[in-house]
Design a protein around this motif. Structure first.
Motif, PDB file in Angstrom:
ATOM      1  N   GLN A  70      -5.985  36.165  39.778  1.00 17.65           N
ATOM      2  CA  GLN A  70      -4.670  35.862  39.204  1.00 17.65           C
ATOM      3  C   GLN A  70      -4.639  35.888  37.678  1.00 17.65           C
ATOM      4  O   GLN A  70      -3.708  36.431  37.077  1.00 17.65           O
ATOM      5  CB  GLN A  70      -4.293  34.459  39.708  1.00 17.65           C
ATOM      6  CG  GLN A  70      -2.932  33.939  39.430  1.00 17.65           C
ATOM      7  CD  GLN A  70      -2.851  32.478  39.890  1.00 17.65           C
ATOM      8  OE1 GLN A  70      -3.853  31.775  39.966  1.00 17.65           O
ATOM      9  NE2 GLN A  70      -1.643  32.040  40.210  1.00 17.65           N
ATOM     10  N   VAL A 112      -6.634  32.957  43.405  1.00 19.99           N
ATOM     11  CA  VAL A 112      -5.711  32.257  42.501  1.00 19.99           C
ATOM     12  C   VAL A 112      -6.469  31.246  41.626  1.00 19.99           C
ATOM     13  O   VAL A 112      -6.408  30.038  41.826  1.00 19.99           O
ATOM     14  CB  VAL A 112      -4.526  31.620  43.269  1.00 19.99           C
ATOM     15  CG1 VAL A 112      -3.598  32.709  43.795  1.00 19.99           C
ATOM     16  CG2 VAL A 112      -4.982  30.748  44.432  1.00 19.99           C
ATOM     17  N   ASP A 167       3.666  33.901  42.123  1.00 19.44           N
ATOM     18  CA  ASP A 167       2.626  34.805  42.654  1.00 19.44           C
ATOM     19  C   ASP A 167       3.243  35.802  43.639  1.00 19.44           C
ATOM     20  O   ASP A 167       2.893  36.979  43.655  1.00 19.44           O
ATOM     21  CB  ASP A 167       1.556  34.026  43.433  1.00 19.44           C
ATOM     22  CG  ASP A 167       0.800  33.015  42.600  1.00 19.44           C
ATOM     23  OD1 ASP A 167       0.752  33.174  41.374  1.00 19.44           O
ATOM     24  OD2 ASP A 167       0.261  32.054  43.204  1.00 19.44           O
TER      25      ASP A 167
END
Ligand code: TYM
Length: 337
Positions: free
Chosen positions: A86, A46, A139
């Motif tokens: 991400q 991320v 997410d």
């Protein structure tokens, strides 16, 4: 969990510094164990979360690739699981914006991770650090993920994810986002500092002796365990004998995490032993599991173009799942397309 949703696992790790034993036992090892043939597992570096506190761009790039190497060296199979960073899947940020409009200021104000990370000078924290949990919900929910394996410290964020899904479904009169199950399981969901059993093991602790890094070699791992703080008593045979002995409890939990045992089973084996005898046993476990991983990570890092290829391919597969869910979300919300 709503039975209308097929099981799908998602989890993420920030590429904001090296991996620790806490990340390994609390997260990565369990991600590996969850890989299966009959449901999808999606694991994400991320990077958009990492920049909520300042990251040097070159260091961030390196950390992202090293984290990917850590996943693979630990046993994540990039064919079986979807493995990506991400920022290559813009749908995360797009759904994150929608969730910024769903989450309430009061909810985010209660987040302990924000309070810890922002510290005393909250006025100076980034807006991104405050809004972080809404992006984290995105997410997960951009994949309609149903199960999220994490360490204990992420529990509050996962409760917020459920609140966001429920409020979205309620406000728009739909049953669109699943109410996600946190999966916080095993003996090592909260690995503590080796120097202070009341503090979480963390990559940001100033003392390197407080943690085991996944890049530490065998000698370093053994040395850190040998020097880990303990008390003078022998290990108990029963779990209640660990009450008020946080350092002893932590080492027993770490052993249990490596050996796939419960703390009770570990104490049945080692109860009555002195730490002088238990620590070498623990060091053997840790070295046997971690040293091959750190060697493989170093090998993978010799060819970063292969890592980039894996991340790119993972991102394409992730987008194939995320894009239709974003489109449906936009339709529900009333965006003209
Ligand atoms: P992060 O990057 O701080 O940590 C990654 C994972 O490692 C676990 N962990 C630990 N587990 C046990 N003991 C410890 N000492 C320890 N330290 C870290 C964390 O619980 C986590 O599972 N917000 C997340 C990243 C994230 C995420 C997501 C996770 C972003 N989006 C969506 C799940 C789903 C974080 O900062 O983790």
């Amino acid at each position: 969990m709503s039975s209308a949703f097929t099981p799908r696992v998602f989890s993420g790790i920030q590429p904001s510094g090296g991996l620790t034993l806490g990340n390994y036992l609390g997260a990565i090892k369990r991600f590996v164990d969850m890989q299966a043939d009959d449901f999808e597992t999606i694991y994400c570096m991320v990077d958009l979360h990492a920049i909520t506190v300042w990251q040097d761009p070159e260091v961030l790039r390196r950390n992202t690739r090293e984290l990917c190497a850590g996943f693979i060296a630990s046993g994540i199979d990039p064919e079986k699981s979807i493995l990506f960073n991400q920022s290559q899947v813009p749908e995360h940020a797009q759904l994150g914006w929608i969730f910024n409009t769903v989450a309430r200021m009061g909810w985010l104000n209660r987040m302990t991770q924000f309070k810890d990370k922002a510290g005393k000078n909250r006025e100076n924290a980034s807006v991104g650090l405050f809004a972080y949990p809404a992006l984290m919900a995105a997410d997960i929910l951009i994949y309609h993920a149903t199960h999220v394996p994490v360490g204990e410290d992420q529990k509050q964020h996962l409760e917020l994810t459920r609140d966001i899904a429920a409020k979205f479904n309620h406000d728009y009169g739909v049953d669109f986002f699943p109410i996600t199950e946190p999966v916080i399981e095993g003996a090592a969901t909260r690995v503590m500092s080796l120097r202070d059993g009341s503090k979480k093991m963390s990559k940001s602790d100033p003392s390197d002796m407080s943690r085991i890094n996944m890049t530490d070699d065998a000698d370093m791992i053994a040395q850190k365990i040998r020097k880990a703080r303990t008390d003078p008593d022998a290990l108990p045979s029963e779990i209640k004998g660990l009450d008020d002995r946080p350092e002893a409890r932590n080492l027993v939990n770490i052993y249990a995490g490596f050996a796939d045992l419960s703390p009770e089973q570990v104490l049945a084996e080692v109860g009555g032993k002195q730490f002088s005898e238990f620590k070498p046993m623990l060091a053997d476990q840790a070295v046997a599991k971690l040293a091959p991983i750190s060697i493989e990570m170093a090998r993978l890092m010799e060819d970063t173009s292969e890592i980039d290829r894996i991340l790119h391919r993972g991102a394409e597969r992730a987008r194939a799942v995320a894009a239709p869910i974003l489109k449906q979300t936009y339709d529900i919300v009333g965006m003209v397309s």
